[in-house]
Write a protein that holds these residues in place. Structure first.
Motif, PDB file in Angstrom:
ATOM      1  N   THR A 200      53.968  49.083  85.869  1.00 48.78           N
ATOM      2  CA  THR A 200      55.001  48.833  86.867  1.00 48.78           C
ATOM      3  C   THR A 200      54.768  47.462  87.490  1.00 48.78           C
ATOM      4  OG1 THR A 200      53.710  49.819  88.659  1.00 48.78           O
ATOM      5  CG2 THR A 200      55.119  51.302  87.363  1.00 48.78           C
ATOM      6  N   ASP A 201      55.757  46.978  88.206  1.00 41.66           N
ATOM      7  CA  ASP A 201      55.618  45.677  88.856  1.00 41.66           C
ATOM      8  C   ASP A 201      54.467  45.676  89.859  1.00 41.66           C
ATOM      9  OD1 ASP A 201      57.724  44.752  87.383  1.00 41.66           O
ATOM     10  OD2 ASP A 201      59.215  45.026  88.982  1.00 41.66           O
ATOM     11  N   ALA A 202      54.320  46.773  90.603  1.00 41.96           N
ATOM     12  CA  ALA A 202      53.251  46.852  91.600  1.00 41.96           C
ATOM     13  C   ALA A 202      51.879  46.844  90.927  1.00 41.96           C
ATOM     14  CB  ALA A 202      53.419  48.108  92.451  1.00 41.96           C
ATOM     15  N   ALA A 203      51.733  47.628  89.857  1.00 36.01           N
ATOM     16  CA  ALA A 203      50.452  47.676  89.154  1.00 36.01           C
ATOM     17  C   ALA A 203      50.127  46.326  88.524  1.00 36.01           C
ATOM     18  CB  ALA A 203      50.483  48.762  88.083  1.00 36.01           C
ATOM     19  N   ALA A 204      51.128  45.667  87.976  1.00 32.29           N
ATOM     20  CA  ALA A 204      50.905  44.354  87.377  1.00 32.29           C
ATOM     21  C   ALA A 204      50.485  43.344  88.442  1.00 32.29           C
ATOM     22  CB  ALA A 204      52.169  43.885  86.665  1.00 32.29           C
ATOM     23  N   ARG A 205      51.075  43.444  89.632  1.00 33.09           N
ATOM     24  CA  ARG A 205      50.718  42.533  90.719  1.00 33.09           C
ATOM     25  C   ARG A 205      49.262  42.753  91.144  1.00 33.09           C
ATOM     26  NH1 ARG A 205      54.687  43.586  93.513  1.00 33.09           N
ATOM     27  NH2 ARG A 205      53.846  45.254  94.812  1.00 33.09           N
ATOM     28  N   VAL A 206      48.849  44.009  91.274  1.00 31.86           N
ATOM     29  CA  VAL A 206      47.468  44.314  91.650  1.00 31.86           C
ATOM     30  C   VAL A 206      46.503  43.821  90.576  1.00 31.86           C
ATOM     31  CG1 VAL A 206      45.824  46.183  92.053  1.00 31.86           C
ATOM     32  CG2 VAL A 206      48.089  46.276  93.098  1.00 31.86           C
ATOM     33  N   ASP A 207      46.855  44.080  89.317  1.00 32.96           N
ATOM     34  CA  ASP A 207      46.000  43.643  88.212  1.00 32.96           C
ATOM     35  C   ASP A 207      45.834  42.126  88.216  1.00 32.96           C
ATOM     36  OD1 ASP A 207      44.734  44.282  85.399  1.00 32.96           O
ATOM     37  OD2 ASP A 207      46.166  42.663  85.033  1.00 32.96           O
ATOM     38  N   ALA A 208      46.912  41.405  88.470  1.00 26.07           N
ATOM     39  CA  ALA A 208      46.855  39.944  88.464  1.00 26.07           C
ATOM     40  C   ALA A 208      45.998  39.422  89.622  1.00 26.07           C
ATOM     41  CB  ALA A 208      48.265  39.363  88.556  1.00 26.07           C
ATOM     42  N   ARG A 209      46.124  40.037  90.804  1.00 30.74           N
ATOM     43  CA  ARG A 209      45.344  39.583  91.947  1.00 30.74           C
ATOM     44  C   ARG A 209      43.853  39.836  91.730  1.00 30.74           C
ATOM     45  NH1 ARG A 209      47.213  36.033  95.380  1.00 30.74           N
ATOM     46  NH2 ARG A 209      45.506  36.715  96.713  1.00 30.74           N
ATOM     47  N   ILE A 210      43.509  41.021  91.235  1.00 34.12           N
ATOM     48  CA  ILE A 210      42.102  41.336  90.981  1.00 34.12           C
ATOM     49  C   ILE A 210      41.551  40.456  89.871  1.00 34.12           C
ATOM     50  CG2 ILE A 210      40.557  43.113  90.075  1.00 34.12           C
ATOM     51  CD1 ILE A 210      42.110  45.171  91.642  1.00 34.12           C
ATOM     52  N   ARG A 211      42.358  40.258  88.840  1.00 34.33           N
ATOM     53  CA  ARG A 211      41.922  39.424  87.716  1.00 34.33           C
ATOM     54  C   ARG A 211      41.659  37.986  88.185  1.00 34.33           C
ATOM     55  NH1 ARG A 211      43.231  40.198  82.047  1.00 34.33           N
ATOM     56  NH2 ARG A 211      44.605  41.885  82.730  1.00 34.33           N
ATOM     57  N   ALA A 212      42.535  37.463  89.056  1.00 35.33           N
ATOM     58  CA  ALA A 212      42.370  36.098  89.548  1.00 35.33           C
ATOM     59  C   ALA A 212      41.101  35.961  90.375  1.00 35.33           C
ATOM     60  CB  ALA A 212      43.589  35.683  90.370  1.00 35.33           C
ATOM     61  N   PHE A 213      40.867  36.912  91.289  1.00 31.33           N
ATOM     62  CA  PHE A 213      39.647  36.857  92.091  1.00 31.33           C
ATOM     63  C   PHE A 213      38.414  36.971  91.213  1.00 31.33           C
ATOM     64  CE2 PHE A 213      36.194  39.524  93.686  1.00 31.33           C
ATOM     65  CZ  PHE A 213      35.649  38.653  94.620  1.00 31.33           C
ATOM     66  N   ALA A 214      38.421  37.933  90.292  1.00 31.78           N
ATOM     67  CA  ALA A 214      37.253  38.157  89.450  1.00 31.78           C
ATOM     68  C   ALA A 214      36.935  36.929  88.605  1.00 31.78           C
ATOM     69  CB  ALA A 214      37.486  39.372  88.553  1.00 31.78           C
ATOM     70  N   GLY A 215      37.959  36.280  88.073  1.00 33.60           N
ATOM     71  CA  GLY A 215      37.724  35.104  87.249  1.00 33.60           C
ATOM     72  C   GLY A 215      37.071  33.983  88.027  1.00 33.60           C
ATOM     73  N   VAL A 216      37.569  33.728  89.232  1.00 38.87           N
ATOM     74  CA  VAL A 216      36.992  32.669  90.063  1.00 38.87           C
ATOM     75  C   VAL A 216      35.579  33.032  90.498  1.00 38.87           C
ATOM     76  CG1 VAL A 216      37.215  31.405  92.234  1.00 38.87           C
ATOM     77  CG2 VAL A 216      39.245  31.871  90.853  1.00 38.87           C
ATOM     78  N   ALA A 217      35.383  34.294  90.923  1.00 43.58           N
ATOM     79  CA  ALA A 217      34.061  34.721  91.396  1.00 43.58           C
ATOM     80  C   ALA A 217      33.022  34.616  90.289  1.00 43.58           C
ATOM     81  CB  ALA A 217      34.140  36.154  91.923  1.00 43.58           C
ATOM     82  N   VAL A 218      33.359  35.060  89.090  1.00 42.58           N
ATOM     83  CA  VAL A 218      32.392  35.019  87.987  1.00 42.58           C
ATOM     84  C   VAL A 218      32.099  33.573  87.587  1.00 42.58           C
ATOM     85  CG1 VAL A 218      32.018  35.636  85.571  1.00 42.58           C
ATOM     86  CG2 VAL A 218      32.970  37.312  87.148  1.00 42.58           C
ATOM     87  N   ALA A 219      33.108  32.703  87.623  1.00 40.72           N
ATOM     88  CA  ALA A 219      32.866  31.292  87.317  1.00 40.72           C
ATOM     89  C   ALA A 219      31.888  30.689  88.318  1.00 40.72           C
ATOM     90  CB  ALA A 219      34.182  30.525  87.321  1.00 40.72           C
TER      91      ALA A 219
END
Length: 282
Positions: A200-219
């Motif tokens: 759903t749009d809401a789930a995709a939005r949550v996934d994108a936000r978590i993915r963005a944070f995780a990518g920056v944090a791990v880098a």
């Protein structure tokens, strides 16, 4: 060990345990959820997902740091007869600071392992999203980390070749740091390329936000591991008999330590101090 080191080790262990307990008991704040969501008022379902994710990340970091500190104490007592804190003193594997920081890095990375792809049976009820994946976040930080760790390995190898097996500890430290960077690389690739079902749009939005944070944090964690490793390699370089060389080494080691702490702080799963949600009045 004499009485003083034993007391010091006991105090360090108690402090580490209290800090870890405080982190584990600290609730996730609403501002942290809003920061991760990028929205002052996310829906209840979305906020619950963000809260679980932040709690998981904090728990893994705290446990990893505590395990690293305990590892340093046990290793120092059993193998080196002393425990210390600070780059360049004795072995890094008996250094509470090195092992605690390494534990925090590995703990935070382990918080992302749930994103590794797992084989699944084909199902007619599931379908993969065809939307393109965003590239891995902060590739610039990852590139710097790779360059640093490769340089650390090369320098450590040269030191061992010139000075003999007595300098093998420098190479061991470089290899340990390279292993952390390698785990971070795998984690970044998993975050960026993990397969996604149609959502759903809401789930995709949550996934994108978590993915963005995780990518920056791990880098940032990847770079922290590389900088910390470089600091230890520099500290292990043979003396040249010049006061100027020693001063430069001290400056480089301190800079590496400060940079590591800053990167770890910036990779923390919480809102920066003074952060306000979009549209909020200062």
């Amino acid at each position: 060990m004499s009485a003083v080191p034993v007391v010091l080790v006991t105090v360090l262990a108690l402090v580490a345990g209290l800090v870890a307990a405080a982190v584990l008991a600290r609730p996730v704040r609403a501002v942290d959820v809003a920061w991760l969501a990028g929205d002052a008022y996310p829906s209840a379902d979305e906020a619950a997902v963000y809260e679980r994710y932040l709690r998981r990340h904090r728990r893994h970091r705290a446990v990893g740091g505590l395990f690293g500190a305990a590892f340093a104490v046990v290793t120092g007592v059993a193998w080196y007869g002393s425990v210390h804190a600070g780059i360049g003193t004795g072995s890094p594997f008996a250094d509470v600071l090195w092992c605690a920081l390494a534990g925090i890095v590995c703990g935070a990375l382990s918080a992302e392992t749930f994103r590794f792809d797992r084989p699944r049976r084909p199902s007619a009820r599931t379908a993969a999203s065809l939307e393109p994946h965003a590239p891995a976040a902060r590739a610039d930080l990852a590139r710097v980390a790779r360059v640093l760790v490769v340089c650390s390995l090369m320098v450590a190898g040269v030191v061992v070749a010139v000075r003999g097996l007595g300098s093998l500890g420098v190479l061991t430290t470089a290899v340990a740091g390279a292993a952390m960077v390698g785990v971070a690389e795998v984690t970044r690739a998993s975050i960026a390329g993990r397969r996604r079902p149609v959502m759903t749009d809401a789930a995709a939005r949550v996934d994108a936000r978590i993915r963005a944070f995780a990518g920056v944090a791990v880098a940032r964690l990847e770079l922290a591991a590389a900088v910390l490793t470089a600091g230890w390699v520099v500290s292990g370089l043979p003396d040249q008999g010049g006061g100027g060389d020693d001063a430069v080494r001290v400056v480089l080691v301190l800079a590496a330590l400060v940079a590591t702490l800053v990167l770890l702080h910036r990779a923390a799963p919480r809102a920066p101090r003074g952060w306000l949600p979009p549209g909020a009045l200062a």
